[in-house]
Design a protein around this motif. Structure first.
Motif, PDB file in Angstrom:
ATOM      1  N   TYR A  93      31.930   3.446   6.281  1.00  0.00           N
ATOM      2  CA  TYR A  93      32.912   3.166   5.231  1.00  0.00           C
ATOM      3  C   TYR A  93      32.291   2.767   3.901  1.00  0.00           C
ATOM      4  O   TYR A  93      33.007   2.679   2.897  1.00  0.00           O
ATOM      5  N   LEU A  94      30.993   2.534   3.867  1.00  0.00           N
ATOM      6  CA  LEU A  94      30.303   2.221   2.627  1.00  0.00           C
ATOM      7  C   LEU A  94      29.415   3.412   2.273  1.00  0.00           C
ATOM      8  O   LEU A  94      28.391   3.635   2.913  1.00  0.00           O
ATOM      9  N   PRO A  95      29.805   4.213   1.277  1.00  0.00           N
ATOM     10  CA  PRO A  95      29.087   5.467   1.003  1.00  0.00           C
ATOM     11  C   PRO A  95      27.626   5.254   0.666  1.00  0.00           C
ATOM     12  O   PRO A  95      27.284   4.566  -0.297  1.00  0.00           O
ATOM     13  N   GLY A  96      26.756   5.818   1.508  1.00  0.00           N
ATOM     14  CA  GLY A  96      25.324   5.763   1.242  1.00  0.00           C
ATOM     15  C   GLY A  96      24.591   4.610   1.875  1.00  0.00           C
ATOM     16  O   GLY A  96      23.352   4.554   1.800  1.00  0.00           O
ATOM     17  N   ILE A  97      25.284   3.661   2.497  1.00  0.00           N
ATOM     18  CA  ILE A  97      24.582   2.563   3.172  1.00  0.00           C
ATOM     19  C   ILE A  97      23.805   3.159   4.347  1.00  0.00           C
ATOM     20  O   ILE A  97      24.365   3.881   5.169  1.00  0.00           O
TER      21      ILE A  97
END
Length: 382
Positions: A93-97
């Motif tokens: 849900y956190l883009p790029g984490i």
């Protein structure tokens, strides 16, 4: 996508050991203490499938001005179980984490575990995090407020949080029965549950101020904590869905003096695509107590403008400001942490901009703290 994380029993990702990420130090004159409370509401059943029929239980952290901190170690930013669960869910849900390469359990706060509290009555501020975010992502502001003399209670909302660790190491991961962004009914349930959580936490804060220990296991409280709470001055802030919660709680609960909403919508998702959703009561009716709406430039859209403008049209004591150069999670601790991940080659420049924006982390933290601290100092006695 968040929907991919809405499952029972997410398997924690295995992080590769790395140097710890660092949180910025608070700037106030007081040492900061922190304690963790396990709260159980026997009068309310948990609404989510993984805990159906069980009493609603919450985990909160209480940050407060401390006196002697020697021999009281600084607390971790995320407990081991929360860190593992967050590491597993965050990439969805956190883009790029990154799914690997980050030791989320290694970061330390600046708050000393169970240190004696400064036994001087101080205003109390609640914090409600965004959907799926653990309460720990509000630590930077919580420590800042505590270092300036306030008490801050950060609240997890189990079942919709990426991971919540309870006493004994039990971890509850996110378990929503769908995607609230496309389900008005589920979104309403989320808001209703959070508002009930908030009322219950306020009840427990009042109980604590009367000298009672609300911890379910009877964990000893830091000396002086009961005398550090001024329940005549209560306020709330939150980010994302936590900002929605803060605004609606201000509208509904007469105990609250003021609220700060960071990027929180004030309507429900529409029943039919292409049509506006119903406004929350706070936006429909307006508020009668001070409210600050803080938006990030990267999150602003037609839905946010519509719902915030509806509230502001009532000409009540509400104001709106925008943090240019910031994106949605730049209004959380990730505004300080993601640039460190980019510097290590774990997050791309594009993903950093989508997550937290392109502000230098020092500016982002200063702006975020400044908006909240200044507003609560004026309207909530902080």
């Amino acid at each position: 996508m968040l929907a991919a994380a809405l499952v029972l029993g997410a398997t924690p990702a295995q992080a590769t050991p790395a140097d710890p990420l660092h949180l910025p130090a608070p700037t106030g004159r007081h040492h900061v203490g922190v304690t963790t409370l396990h709260l159980v509401d026997p009068a309310r059943a948990d609404p989510w499938p993984d805990a159906a029929g069980s009493p609603r239980e919450l985990m909160v952290s209480v940050f407060y001005p401390a006196t002697a901190v020697r021999d009281h170690p600084v607390a971790p930013h995320l407990s081991p179980g929360t860190a593992a669960g967050f590491g597993a869910v965050a990439p969805f849900y956190l883009p790029g984490i990154p799914a690997t390469g980050v030791d989320w359990a290694a970061t330390r706060t600046h708050a000393h575990t169970d240190a004696p509290a400064r036994a001087v009555r101080a205003p109390v501020v609640l914090y409600s995090p965004g959907l799926a975010d653990p309460r720990s992502l509000g630590t930077v502001v919580a420590e800042e407020l505590a270092s300036r003399g306030a008490v801050v209670v950060t609240v997890d909302h189990p079942g919709e949080t990426s991971a919540v660790e309870f006493p004994g190491g039990r971890v509850r991961t996110i378990a929503l029965p769908g995607d609230p962004r496309t389900s008005p009914a589920l979104y309403r349930s989320l808001v209703d549950t959070r508002l009930a959580d908030t009322r219950f936490v306020l009840d427990q804060v009042e109980s604590l101020a009367r000298g009672h220990n609300p911890d379910a296991e009877g964990h000893p409280l830091p000396p002086g904590l009961d005398r550090a709470l001024d329940v005549r001055h209560l306020s709330i802030h939150g980010q994302g869905l936590g900002g929605t919660t803060a605004t609606e709680a201000l509208h509904e609960d007469p105990r609250l003096d003021a609220a700060v909403n960071l990027d929180g919508y004030l309507d429900y998702p529409p029943d039919t695509a292409g049509t506006p959703g119903d406004l929350l009561p706070a936006a429909r009716d307006g508020v009668t107590k001070p409210l600050l709406l803080v938006g990030s430039e990267g999150f602003r859209d037609e839905r946010l403008d519509r719902s915030w403008s509806a509230l502001l049209a009532h000409n009540g004591p509400a104001t709106r400001t925008q943090v240019d150069g910031a994106a949605h999670w730049g209004l959380t601790d990730l505004g300080a942490l993601v640039p460190q991940l980019q510097a290590r080659g774990l997050v791309t420049a594009a993903d950093r901009e989508r997550l937290v924006g392109n502000l230098p982390p020092r500016w982002a933290v200063t702006l975020l703290r400044g908006h909240i601290v200044d507003f609560l100092a004026r309207w909530a006695g902080c």
